[in-house]
Scaffold this motif. Structure first.
Motif, PDB file in Angstrom:
ATOM      1  N   ASP A 189       0.548 -16.836  15.340  1.00  0.00           N
ATOM      2  CA  ASP A 189       1.205 -17.807  14.824  1.00  0.00           C
ATOM      3  C   ASP A 189       2.197 -17.545  13.887  1.00  0.00           C
ATOM      4  N   TYR A 190       2.933 -18.927  14.382  1.00  0.00           N
ATOM      5  CA  TYR A 190       4.221 -19.458  14.405  1.00  0.00           C
ATOM      6  C   TYR A 190       4.931 -18.887  12.739  1.00  0.00           C
ATOM      7  N   ARG A 191       3.411 -18.729  12.032  1.00  0.00           N
ATOM      8  CA  ARG A 191       3.654 -18.766  10.644  1.00  0.00           C
ATOM      9  C   ARG A 191       3.286 -17.463   9.550  1.00  0.00           C
ATOM     10  N   TYR A 192       2.935 -16.579  10.501  1.00  0.00           N
ATOM     11  CA  TYR A 192       2.515 -14.950  10.272  1.00  0.00           C
ATOM     12  C   TYR A 192       3.212 -13.916  10.922  1.00  0.00           C
ATOM     13  N   ALA A 193       3.589 -12.701  10.315  1.00  0.00           N
ATOM     14  CA  ALA A 193       3.514 -12.005  10.407  1.00  0.00           C
ATOM     15  C   ALA A 193       2.775 -10.596   9.748  1.00  0.00           C
ATOM     16  N   GLY A 194       3.299  -9.328  10.734  1.00  0.00           N
ATOM     17  CA  GLY A 194       2.602  -8.215  10.080  1.00  0.00           C
ATOM     18  C   GLY A 194       3.248  -6.920   9.408  1.00  0.00           C
ATOM     19  N   LEU A 195       3.118  -7.390   7.800  1.00  0.00           N
ATOM     20  CA  LEU A 195       3.666  -6.076   7.043  1.00  0.00           C
ATOM     21  C   LEU A 195       2.840  -4.057   7.592  1.00  0.00           C
ATOM     22  N   THR A 196       3.725  -3.615   8.202  1.00  0.00           N
ATOM     23  CA  THR A 196       2.870  -1.997   8.309  1.00  0.00           C
ATOM     24  C   THR A 196       3.771  -1.139   7.423  1.00  0.00           C
ATOM     25  N   TYR A 239      -2.869   3.533   5.876  1.00  0.00           N
ATOM     26  CA  TYR A 239      -1.908   2.236   5.601  1.00  0.00           C
ATOM     27  C   TYR A 239      -2.781   0.915   5.531  1.00  0.00           C
ATOM     28  N   TYR A 240      -2.124   0.091   5.480  1.00  0.00           N
ATOM     29  CA  TYR A 240      -3.729  -1.858   5.009  1.00  0.00           C
ATOM     30  C   TYR A 240      -2.134  -1.941   6.268  1.00  0.00           C
ATOM     31  N   SER A 241      -3.765  -2.781   6.455  1.00  0.00           N
ATOM     32  CA  SER A 241      -2.566  -4.095   6.997  1.00  0.00           C
ATOM     33  C   SER A 241      -2.479  -5.126   7.365  1.00  0.00           C
ATOM     34  N   ILE A 242      -1.582  -5.719   6.384  1.00  0.00           N
ATOM     35  CA  ILE A 242      -0.922  -6.917   5.686  1.00  0.00           C
ATOM     36  C   ILE A 242      -0.763  -7.765   6.943  1.00  0.00           C
ATOM     37  N   GLU A 243      -1.172  -9.194   6.289  1.00  0.00           N
ATOM     38  CA  GLU A 243      -0.734 -10.366   6.771  1.00  0.00           C
ATOM     39  C   GLU A 243       0.261 -11.198   6.169  1.00  0.00           C
ATOM     40  N   VAL A 244       1.192 -11.771   6.435  1.00  0.00           N
ATOM     41  CA  VAL A 244       2.474 -12.378   5.449  1.00  0.00           C
ATOM     42  C   VAL A 244       2.504 -13.403   6.058  1.00  0.00           C
ATOM     43  N   GLU A 245       2.301 -14.257   5.045  1.00  0.00           N
ATOM     44  CA  GLU A 245       2.515 -16.173   5.485  1.00  0.00           C
ATOM     45  C   GLU A 245       3.808 -15.903   5.287  1.00  0.00           C
ATOM     46  N   LEU A 246       4.567 -16.702   6.229  1.00  0.00           N
ATOM     47  CA  LEU A 246       6.503 -16.356   6.470  1.00  0.00           C
ATOM     48  C   LEU A 246       6.775 -17.626   5.617  1.00  0.00           C
ATOM     49  N   ALA A 247       8.072 -17.577   4.433  1.00  0.00           N
ATOM     50  CA  ALA A 247       9.042 -18.656   4.195  1.00  0.00           C
ATOM     51  C   ALA A 247       8.964 -19.415   4.978  1.00  0.00           C
ATOM     52  N   VAL A 248       9.216 -19.302   5.829  1.00  0.00           N
ATOM     53  CA  VAL A 248      10.249 -20.567   7.001  1.00  0.00           C
ATOM     54  C   VAL A 248       9.506 -20.832   7.676  1.00  0.00           C
ATOM     55  N   ASP A 249       9.574 -22.151   7.373  1.00  0.00           N
ATOM     56  CA  ASP A 249       8.809 -23.519   8.552  1.00  0.00           C
ATOM     57  C   ASP A 249       9.534 -23.134   9.952  1.00  0.00           C
TER      58      ASP A 249
END
Length: 281
Positions: A189-196, A239-249
């Motif tokens: 999804d273009y709105r989310y990325a993962g933080l490892t 480590y966590y599996s973290i989903e980040v909602e990106l600030a940029v649309d």
């Protein structure tokens, strides 16, 4: 089909010539750096001109949103100026945060003339190039947060890898605790990325802010990346599996800024000296 076969047999010499000529050109551009650079430069200029013409028409209909975005950016800069007591020195597009850092970043405004969000590797094309001081490996941000990094540059245009590209990751940290990891797009999804690489002993919560770590020479520290939208503790992992909602649309990008780190060359020279030092791997 028979007509095609008859045509090929009749003109087999010409067809063979075209195939061999094409093969020769491919080999020239792939195995000769000068010719390859000239080809990429010319293709980037041609593509940039086409995108620029298209954007000049479609961009008119998004002026209301752009004006609102620019008004918000002006308000943010005014607030920043007031909070620093007038200690921000401005020279053209260069801003120095006095008393906080010795690193000088130059910000060059640019317009987005092409952008993609639905491919495994997404790119962004900007209307600034080498004549404006743009170089590869310079960061790209918007008023809302991080966007990507410059990959190729022609005289008048530049093309960058956006954050929505699995070929590239950025060093990011949790603003609250300072723990850092790598932010990588998952292609979903273009709105989310993962933080490892965030250890399980670190306390995190939904809504926590993620910003750039400043550990690379591309981005300053503290540029907004997004907020934690979800996380889990995978079995057998540290480590966590973290989903980040990106600030940029990324579907509404219009104007961005390209960042030049004035100290980048000196930093890279030090890294090379350390890497080439005897006894250091």
């Amino acid at each position: 089909m028979r007509s095609l076969v008859r045509y090929l047999l009749k003109n087999h010499a010409f067809v063979l010539f075209v195939l061999l000529e094409t093969l020769a050109l491919v080999m020239v551009f792939n195995y000769n750096s000068f010719q390859k650079a000239k080809y990429l430069n010319s293709s980037s200029r041609l593509t940039g001109n086409v995108y620029n013409m298209f954007h000049s028409v479609t961009g008119y209909f998004g002026l209301a949103g752009v004006n609102e975005e620019l008004a918000g950016e002006n308000a943010r800069l005014r607030t920043l100026l007031e909070n620093h007591g007038g200690k921000i020195a401005g020279v053209d597009t260069m801003f120095v945060f006095a008393g906080e850092t010795n690193t000088v970043f130059r910000f060059v405004p640019a317009m987005v003339i092409s952008n993609s969000v639905n491919r495994p590797s997404n790119y962004i094309t900007l209307n600034k190039g080498s004549k404006d001081g743009i170089k590869p490996d310079q960061g790209i941000i918007s008023p809302k947060g991080i966007v990507g990094v410059v990959a190729q540059v022609s005289e008048s245009y530049s093309m960058g890898l956006s954050l929505l590209n699995r070929r590239w990751s950025v060093s990011a940290k949790l603003q609250k605790s300072g723990y850092y990891g790598s932010l990588i797009w998952q292609e979903n999804d273009y709105r989310y990325a993962g933080l490892t690489e965030i250890p399980l002993h670190v306390e995190i919560a939904k809504g926590d802010t993620v910003v750039t770590s400043g550990y690379s020479s591309i981005f300053p520290e503290g540029i907004l990346v997004g907020t934690i939208s979800n996380f889990s503790r995978p079995d057998g992992d540290n480590y966590y599996s973290i989903e980040v909602e990106l600030a940029v649309d990324f579907k509404s990008l219009s104007y961005v800024e390209i960042i030049e780190n004035q100290d980048k060359q000196e930093i890279n020279e030090l890294k090379n000296m350390l890497r080439d030092a005897p006894g250091i791997d």
